[in-house]
Design a protein around this motif. Structure first.
Motif, mmCIF file in Angstrom:
data_model
loop_
_atom_site.group_PDB
_atom_site.id
_atom_site.type_symbol
_atom_site.label_atom_id
_atom_site.label_comp_id
_atom_site.label_asym_id
_atom_site.label_seq_id
_atom_site.Cartn_x
_atom_site.Cartn_y
_atom_site.Cartn_z
ATOM 1 N N LYS A 117 -60.384 14.009 -7.024
ATOM 2 C CA LYS A 117 -60.081 15.407 -7.367
ATOM 3 C C LYS A 117 -60.337 16.377 -6.229
ATOM 4 O O LYS A 117 -59.768 17.476 -6.203
ATOM 5 N N TRP A 118 -61.233 15.988 -5.301
ATOM 6 C CA TRP A 118 -61.668 16.918 -4.270
ATOM 7 C C TRP A 118 -61.619 16.280 -2.883
ATOM 8 O O TRP A 118 -62.173 15.209 -2.684
ATOM 9 N N ASP A 119 -60.960 16.970 -1.943
ATOM 10 C CA ASP A 119 -61.074 16.586 -0.530
ATOM 11 C C ASP A 119 -62.222 17.399 0.057
ATOM 12 O O ASP A 119 -62.201 18.630 0.031
ATOM 13 N N VAL A 120 -63.215 16.694 0.571
ATOM 14 C CA VAL A 120 -64.410 17.364 1.104
ATOM 15 C C VAL A 120 -64.592 16.990 2.573
ATOM 16 O O VAL A 120 -64.474 15.818 2.935
ATOM 17 N N VAL A 121 -64.843 17.984 3.402
ATOM 18 C CA VAL A 121 -65.189 17.691 4.800
ATOM 19 C C VAL A 121 -66.524 18.337 5.157
ATOM 20 O O VAL A 121 -66.885 19.397 4.651
ATOM 21 N N LYS A 122 -67.246 17.637 6.043
ATOM 22 C CA LYS A 122 -68.445 18.202 6.661
ATOM 23 C C LYS A 122 -68.156 18.275 8.159
ATOM 24 O O LYS A 122 -67.769 17.273 8.762
ATOM 25 N N ILE A 123 -68.298 19.468 8.723
ATOM 26 C CA ILE A 123 -67.957 19.670 10.132
ATOM 27 C C ILE A 123 -69.208 20.079 10.901
ATOM 28 O O ILE A 123 -69.786 21.144 10.645
ATOM 29 N N GLU A 124 -69.619 19.209 11.810
ATOM 30 C CA GLU A 124 -70.829 19.449 12.603
ATOM 31 C C GLU A 124 -70.493 19.539 14.083
ATOM 32 O O GLU A 124 -69.442 19.082 14.512
ATOM 33 N N PHE A 148 -73.729 24.151 10.164
ATOM 34 C CA PHE A 148 -72.552 23.295 9.971
ATOM 35 C C PHE A 148 -71.694 23.865 8.850
ATOM 36 O O PHE A 148 -72.102 24.809 8.163
ATOM 37 N N LEU A 149 -70.493 23.306 8.714
ATOM 38 C CA LEU A 149 -69.533 23.810 7.734
ATOM 39 C C LEU A 149 -69.177 22.728 6.727
ATOM 40 O O LEU A 149 -68.965 21.575 7.101
ATOM 41 N N ILE A 150 -69.121 23.137 5.465
ATOM 42 C CA ILE A 150 -68.559 22.257 4.440
ATOM 43 C C ILE A 150 -67.273 22.899 3.925
ATOM 44 O O ILE A 150 -67.235 24.119 3.691
ATOM 45 N N GLY A 151 -66.230 22.102 3.807
ATOM 46 C CA GLY A 151 -64.969 22.575 3.239
ATOM 47 C C GLY A 151 -64.624 21.721 2.033
ATOM 48 O O GLY A 151 -64.789 20.503 2.068
ATOM 49 N N ILE A 152 -64.186 22.348 0.962
ATOM 50 C CA ILE A 152 -63.819 21.631 -0.268
ATOM 51 C C ILE A 152 -62.454 22.132 -0.716
ATOM 52 O O ILE A 152 -62.272 23.335 -0.918
ATOM 53 N N GLN A 153 -61.492 21.220 -0.833
ATOM 54 C CA GLN A 153 -60.178 21.619 -1.344
ATOM 55 C C GLN A 153 -59.876 20.859 -2.630
ATOM 56 O O GLN A 153 -60.050 19.633 -2.692
ATOM 57 N N LYS A 154 -59.423 21.594 -3.643
ATOM 58 C CA LYS A 154 -59.044 20.957 -4.912
ATOM 59 C C LYS A 154 -57.668 20.334 -4.769
ATOM 60 O O LYS A 154 -56.704 21.020 -4.386
ATOM 61 N N VAL A 162 -62.715 26.085 -0.658
ATOM 62 C CA VAL A 162 -64.031 26.724 -0.560
ATOM 63 C C VAL A 162 -64.645 26.376 0.796
ATOM 64 O O VAL A 162 -64.614 25.214 1.208
ATOM 65 N N SER A 163 -65.175 27.372 1.484
ATOM 66 C CA SER A 163 -65.900 27.099 2.735
ATOM 67 C C SER A 163 -67.361 27.506 2.559
ATOM 68 O O SER A 163 -67.667 28.511 1.908
ATOM 69 N N ILE A 164 -68.249 26.700 3.126
ATOM 70 C CA ILE A 164 -69.685 26.984 3.043
ATOM 71 C C ILE A 164 -70.286 26.801 4.423
ATOM 72 O O ILE A 164 -70.318 25.685 4.954
ATOM 73 N N VAL A 165 -70.745 27.895 5.041
ATOM 74 C CA VAL A 165 -71.434 27.796 6.328
ATOM 75 C C VAL A 165 -72.924 27.685 6.037
ATOM 76 O O VAL A 165 -73.502 28.543 5.363
ATOM 77 N N VAL A 166 -73.523 26.600 6.514
ATOM 78 C CA VAL A 166 -74.913 26.290 6.188
ATOM 79 C C VAL A 166 -75.793 26.427 7.430
ATOM 80 O O VAL A 166 -75.573 25.729 8.424
ATOM 81 N N TYR A 167 -76.773 27.333 7.356
ATOM 82 C CA TYR A 167 -77.732 27.518 8.451
ATOM 83 C C TYR A 167 -78.995 26.729 8.138
ATOM 84 O O TYR A 167 -79.377 26.591 6.979
ATOM 85 N N ARG A 168 -79.620 26.203 9.204
ATOM 86 C CA ARG A 168 -80.794 25.351 8.992
ATOM 87 C C ARG A 168 -82.040 25.830 9.726
ATOM 88 O O ARG A 168 -83.091 25.228 9.630
#
Lengths: 193, 193
Positions: free
Chosen positions: A164-171, A181-187, A135-141
């Motif tokens: 259970k979840w690999d999560v990254v926050k990319i700034e 910024f981007l959040i990525g979540i892989q099961k 899952v990718s989530i592009v977050v605007y602020r």
């Protein structure tokens, strides 16, 4: 030529492209102008399927037109529904989902995604995500409520079980604090390392 | 099977693989056990070249053995030198560079990379990086001085001109605050968007 680190959107496509294959099912939780829907439709191919949500008629029309021009309407289910009702319309397990939060570019800037519905949609996406799915989530602020939505999302993903979840926050640390910024979540794959 | 978001090292390989091509030149600023050197040597192919630095003889020997087993010694220049002397040994422009900070896994944990020499090496790498070229830095924080080194690096990259450099910081928000993170730096193409 834009670089691969230039924007959260480019990075989200890079991550999704690593896992999404021909014949897969995917969700665009925020169809908007249809860029991500088109990207997903190309990746899943003629045997795959994309469910694309947006509450605004304008977004659905723009996305439909973009798909029509590319000849890819056949594999996309366009839904003018709130993404918090995702499970009512997506009966199957999915390999990928994309969120692009905030307002519709070129549309009414007062109509924005909200933390409560965004998180409800994300929870439903995680429930039906296949192992190895992403899952990718592009977050605007920059808009009103954007910073708050970003914080609630960060708090939510920080509490996802790391087993259970690999999560990254990319700034982008050399840009404004309001830059997206981007959040990525892989099961994770059960039994995998 | 590990996921693509599982570790900063996996993510660093994903980013480097987007830009590094056959015939290119690359630098491994911290050869260590040779994993990154081997990865770079495969990517640049027989016409490319990799310069690999490490101050510890143990690291150079391990890296040489790993390359020998893979039959890839021909394209790698192994240098038992501090990476802060990079420019003395790398006369050419490079397409990619990798840093893996901290101590040598399995080696003496008291011998660690230091902020002053790390930053000196990074500055030299950025000077000789081609347009479109990419640098990855995996930063560990668990050892003494690791947190400080991470902070100095973050401060350095936050000050890189955003018109010339796309910089990302990639963290795992659902893990310990001491978990490693990744910094990626790509040099923009002049005149590009």
């Amino acid at each position: 030529m834009s670089g691969i680190l230039a924007t959260p959107v480019i990075l989200s496509h890079l991550l999704i492209a690593q896992v999404l294959q021909e014949g897969d099912l995917a969700v665009d939780a925020t169809a908007g102008n249809g860029h991500d829907t088109l990207f997903l439709a190309r990746k899943v191919g003629p045997r795959g399927k994309v469910y694309a949500f947006d509450i605004q008629e304008e977004a659905i029309l723009k996305t439909r037109e973009r798909l029509r021009q590319a000849g890819l309407e056949d594999r996309v289910v366009l839904l003018q529904k709130g993404h918090e009702r995702l499970r009512e319309y997506v009966p199957e397990r999915i390999k990928a989902a994309m969120f692009n939060l905030g307002y519709l570019p070129g549309g009414d800037h007062k109509i924005v995604t909200r933390p409560s519905t965004t998180l409800a949609a994300l929870e439903q996406v995680l429930e039906i995500l296949e192992e190895g799915g992403l899952v990718s989530i592009v977050v605007y602020r920059g808009h009103e409520g954007g910073t708050e939505e970003g914080k609630e999302l960060c708090s939510f993903v920080a509490n996802l079980d790391h087993k259970k979840w690999d999560v990254v926050k990319i700034e982008h640390p050399n840009r404004s604090l309001e830059s997206p910024f981007l959040i990525g979540i892989q099961k994770k794959v059960a039994g995998g390392s």
